[in-house]
Design a protein around this motif. Structure first.
Motif, PDB file in Angstrom:
ATOM      1  N   ASN A   1       0.803  -1.210   0.000  1.00  0.00           N
ATOM      2  CA  ASN A   1       0.000   0.000   0.000  1.00  0.00           C
ATOM      3  C   ASN A   1       0.842   1.268   0.000  1.00  0.00           C
ATOM      4  O   ASN A   1       0.325   2.348  -0.255  1.00  0.00           O
ATOM      5  N   ASN A   2       2.121   1.157   0.311  1.00  0.00           N
ATOM      6  CA  ASN A   2       2.946   2.350   0.432  1.00  0.00           C
ATOM      7  C   ASN A   2       4.098   2.399  -0.558  1.00  0.00           C
ATOM      8  O   ASN A   2       4.833   3.371  -0.593  1.00  0.00           O
ATOM      9  N   SER A   3       4.280   1.359  -1.339  1.00  0.00           N
ATOM     10  CA  SER A   3       5.400   1.337  -2.279  1.00  0.00           C
ATOM     11  C   SER A   3       4.956   1.876  -3.632  1.00  0.00           C
ATOM     12  O   SER A   3       4.071   1.329  -4.270  1.00  0.00           O
ATOM     13  N   ILE A   4       5.572   2.968  -4.039  1.00  0.00           N
ATOM     14  CA  ILE A   4       5.285   3.562  -5.341  1.00  0.00           C
ATOM     15  C   ILE A   4       6.592   3.677  -6.098  1.00  0.00           C
ATOM     16  O   ILE A   4       7.542   4.292  -5.629  1.00  0.00           O
ATOM     17  N   ASN A   5       6.641   3.072  -7.264  1.00  0.00           N
ATOM     18  CA  ASN A   5       7.820   3.146  -8.109  1.00  0.00           C
ATOM     19  C   ASN A   5       7.610   4.282  -9.098  1.00  0.00           C
ATOM     20  O   ASN A   5       6.960   4.118 -10.130  1.00  0.00           O
ATOM     21  N   GLU A   6       8.153   5.454  -8.765  1.00  0.00           N
ATOM     22  CA  GLU A   6       7.917   6.645  -9.575  1.00  0.00           C
ATOM     23  C   GLU A   6       8.472   6.501 -10.988  1.00  0.00           C
ATOM     24  O   GLU A   6       7.838   6.935 -11.962  1.00  0.00           O
ATOM     25  N   ASP A   7       9.660   5.904 -11.106  1.00  0.00           N
ATOM     26  CA  ASP A   7      10.265   5.749 -12.424  1.00  0.00           C
ATOM     27  C   ASP A   7       9.412   4.851 -13.316  1.00  0.00           C
ATOM     28  O   ASP A   7       9.234   5.131 -14.513  1.00  0.00           O
ATOM     29  N   ALA A   8       8.890   3.779 -12.739  1.00  0.00           N
ATOM     30  CA  ALA A   8       8.047   2.866 -13.518  1.00  0.00           C
ATOM     31  C   ALA A   8       6.745   3.541 -13.930  1.00  0.00           C
ATOM     32  O   ALA A   8       6.268   3.367 -15.059  1.00  0.00           O
ATOM     33  N   LEU A   9       6.158   4.318 -13.025  1.00  0.00           N
ATOM     34  CA  LEU A   9       4.929   5.047 -13.354  1.00  0.00           C
ATOM     35  C   LEU A   9       5.179   6.036 -14.484  1.00  0.00           C
ATOM     36  O   LEU A   9       4.389   6.134 -15.426  1.00  0.00           O
ATOM     37  N   PHE A  10       6.274   6.783 -14.382  1.00  0.00           N
ATOM     38  CA  PHE A  10       6.598   7.749 -15.426  1.00  0.00           C
ATOM     39  C   PHE A  10       6.762   7.050 -16.769  1.00  0.00           C
ATOM     40  O   PHE A  10       6.189   7.485 -17.784  1.00  0.00           O
ATOM     41  N   SER A  11       7.516   5.973 -16.793  1.00  0.00           N
ATOM     42  CA  SER A  11       7.779   5.260 -18.045  1.00  0.00           C
ATOM     43  C   SER A  11       6.501   4.688 -18.661  1.00  0.00           C
ATOM     44  O   SER A  11       6.359   4.643 -19.883  1.00  0.00           O
ATOM     45  N   SER A  12       5.586   4.259 -17.806  1.00  0.00           N
ATOM     46  CA  SER A  12       4.369   3.638 -18.323  1.00  0.00           C
ATOM     47  C   SER A  12       3.377   4.655 -18.873  1.00  0.00           C
ATOM     48  O   SER A  12       2.517   4.307 -19.682  1.00  0.00           O
ATOM     49  N   TYR A  13       3.493   5.920 -18.438  1.00  0.00           N
ATOM     50  CA  TYR A  13       2.526   6.925 -18.878  1.00  0.00           C
ATOM     51  C   TYR A  13       3.098   7.962 -19.854  1.00  0.00           C
ATOM     52  O   TYR A  13       2.342   8.586 -20.607  1.00  0.00           O
ATOM     53  N   PHE A  14       4.408   8.165 -19.841  1.00  0.00           N
ATOM     54  CA  PHE A  14       4.939   9.251 -20.661  1.00  0.00           C
ATOM     55  C   PHE A  14       5.241   8.825 -22.085  1.00  0.00           C
ATOM     56  O   PHE A  14       5.907   7.824 -22.337  1.00  0.00           O
ATOM     57  N   GLU A  15       4.746   9.605 -23.000  1.00  0.00           N
ATOM     58  CA  GLU A  15       5.195   9.611 -24.378  1.00  0.00           C
ATOM     59  C   GLU A  15       5.054  11.047 -24.860  1.00  0.00           C
ATOM     60  O   GLU A  15       4.086  11.730 -24.506  1.00  0.00           O
ATOM     61  N   PRO A  16       6.026  11.547 -25.623  1.00  0.00           N
ATOM     62  CA  PRO A  16       5.967  12.941 -26.053  1.00  0.00           C
ATOM     63  C   PRO A  16       4.673  13.247 -26.799  1.00  0.00           C
ATOM     64  O   PRO A  16       4.165  12.416 -27.549  1.00  0.00           O
ATOM     65  N   SER A  17       4.159  14.420 -26.566  1.00  0.00           N
ATOM     66  CA  SER A  17       2.906  14.810 -27.218  1.00  0.00           C
ATOM     67  C   SER A  17       3.035  14.796 -28.732  1.00  0.00           C
ATOM     68  O   SER A  17       4.088  15.101 -29.298  1.00  0.00           O
ATOM     69  N   LYS A  18       1.957  14.447 -29.374  1.00  0.00           N
ATOM     70  CA  LYS A  18       1.920  14.537 -30.837  1.00  0.00           C
ATOM     71  C   LYS A  18       1.858  16.006 -31.256  1.00  0.00           C
ATOM     72  O   LYS A  18       1.404  16.862 -30.503  1.00  0.00           O
ATOM     73  N   ASN A  19       2.287  16.268 -32.454  1.00  0.00           N
ATOM     74  CA  ASN A  19       2.216  17.611 -33.018  1.00  0.00           C
ATOM     75  C   ASN A  19       0.778  17.904 -33.442  1.00  0.00           C
ATOM     76  O   ASN A  19       0.271  17.328 -34.393  1.00  0.00           O
ATOM     77  N   VAL A  20       0.119  18.781 -32.694  1.00  0.00           N
ATOM     78  CA  VAL A  20      -1.241  19.177 -33.044  1.00  0.00           C
ATOM     79  C   VAL A  20      -1.294  20.669 -33.377  1.00  0.00           C
ATOM     80  O   VAL A  20      -2.372  21.258 -33.432  1.00  0.00           O
ATOM     81  N   THR A  21      -0.138  21.251 -33.597  1.00  0.00           N
ATOM     82  CA  THR A  21      -0.037  22.695 -33.796  1.00  0.00           C
ATOM     83  C   THR A  21       0.298  23.087 -35.231  1.00  0.00           C
ATOM     84  O   THR A  21      -0.329  23.974 -35.812  1.00  0.00           O
ATOM     85  N   PHE A  22       1.280  22.417 -35.801  1.00  0.00           N
ATOM     86  CA  PHE A  22       1.867  22.899 -37.052  1.00  0.00           C
ATOM     87  C   PHE A  22       1.900  21.780 -38.083  1.00  0.00           C
ATOM     88  O   PHE A  22       2.547  20.752 -37.866  1.00  0.00           O
ATOM     89  N   PRO A  23       1.209  21.942 -39.215  1.00  0.00           N
ATOM     90  CA  PRO A  23       1.277  20.932 -40.282  1.00  0.00           C
ATOM     91  C   PRO A  23       2.653  20.933 -40.940  1.00  0.00           C
ATOM     92  O   PRO A  23       3.124  21.960 -41.424  1.00  0.00           O
ATOM     93  N   ILE A  24       3.300  19.778 -40.942  1.00  0.00           N
ATOM     94  CA  ILE A  24       4.657  19.682 -41.484  1.00  0.00           C
ATOM     95  C   ILE A  24       4.631  19.686 -43.009  1.00  0.00           C
ATOM     96  O   ILE A  24       3.802  19.027 -43.639  1.00  0.00           O
ATOM     97  N   VAL A  25       5.561  20.418 -43.575  1.00  0.00           N
ATOM     98  CA  VAL A  25       5.767  20.421 -45.029  1.00  0.00           C
ATOM     99  C   VAL A  25       7.142  19.848 -45.293  1.00  0.00           C
ATOM    100  O   VAL A  25       8.150  20.393 -44.858  1.00  0.00           O
TER     101      VAL A  25
END
Length: 240
Positions: free
Chosen positions: A97-121
């Motif tokens: 109940n008290n053990s949290i693996n922060e590195d594992a949580l970060f790795s499982s949830y993080f992926e860089p955001s997709k580009n939703v701002t600028f259409p690539i040419v």
């Protein structure tokens, strides 16, 4: 002690997709693995109904029983065994109940955001810094993208570029710099501002700063932003 790290991750809710598939496969095919999982599940169920006050009273009753000279000696072993089992249960419950693996949580949830701002040419002709920045970003060339985003922001003052700078920094493992960049982006109100709360929360998780991570996740939920809504609730539940 838990021999298999998959079991520990399972009860900490930190399995990634590949590990979850491996866990399910072992659970179905390996009887020893399944037995260990079921044993720990049963222990956790017991601890849900065992609070500290009850535990103290139980131990007090054992002390009285053990000190009573008029009791038969045959009572001693069962009482001692029961006390030991309860102690083990509470210890295991505390760990899970008290053990949290922060590195594992970060790795499982993080992926860089997709580009939703600028259409690539994609062209042989020079079409500008922003275009080059987003091409590098889409190819996971984050170091180059970061430099181009910085230059482009100076030229355009487009606040959304700060959001992608923060993502690039986080992908490069520059967590403290990413936090500063995301906080800078929150000074502006653009279509990506609410999304910044998600990535800033992940940066705080990476830095093991769960109190600030919770705050950012709560702010994202309050914003009514649909982005990562399910994941936000899941992560908030895991770190609370």
């Amino acid at each position: 002690m838990i021999d298999n790290p998959l079991i520990e991750k399972y009860f900490n809710n930190t399995l990634n997709e590949k590990e979850l598939d491996e866990f399910n496969s072992l659970y179905k095919t390996n009887s020893n693995f399944k037995s260990e999982v079921e044993f720990i599940k049963n222990l956790k169920k017991v601890t849900e109904h065992q609070d500290n006050e009850n535990f103290k009273k139980q131990l007090q009753s054992y002390d009285k029983a053990l000190s009573n000279k008029h009791k038969k000696k045959t009572w001693l072993k069962p009482l001692m065994a029961s006390a030991a089992i309860i102690a083990v249960i509470i210890c295991i419950s505390f760990i899970f109940n008290n053990s949290i693996n922060e590195d594992a949580l970060f790795s499982s949830y993080f992926e860089p955001s997709k580009n939703v701002t600028f259409p690539i040419v994609r062209s042989d002709t020079n079409v500008g810094l922003q275009n080059d920045a987003f091409i590098a970003y889409s190819e996971n060339n984050f170091e180059t993208a970061l430099n181009l985003f910085e230059s482009s922001y100076k030229n355009t003052n487009n606040s959304e570029l700060l959001f992608y700078e923060g993502n690039a920094l986080l992908a490069l493992g520059k967590t403290n710099d990413a936090i500063l960049k995301f906080k800078e982006h929150l000074n502006y109100s653009d279509r990506l501002s609410n999304r910044t709360h998600w990535y800033l929360a992940l940066a705080y998780v990476k830095n093991k700063d769960l109190s600030n991570a919770k705050l950012q996740l709560q702010l994202l939920l309050k914003s009514k932003e649909s982005f990562k809504n399910k994941e936000t609730k899941q992560l908030l539940e895991k770190i609370e």
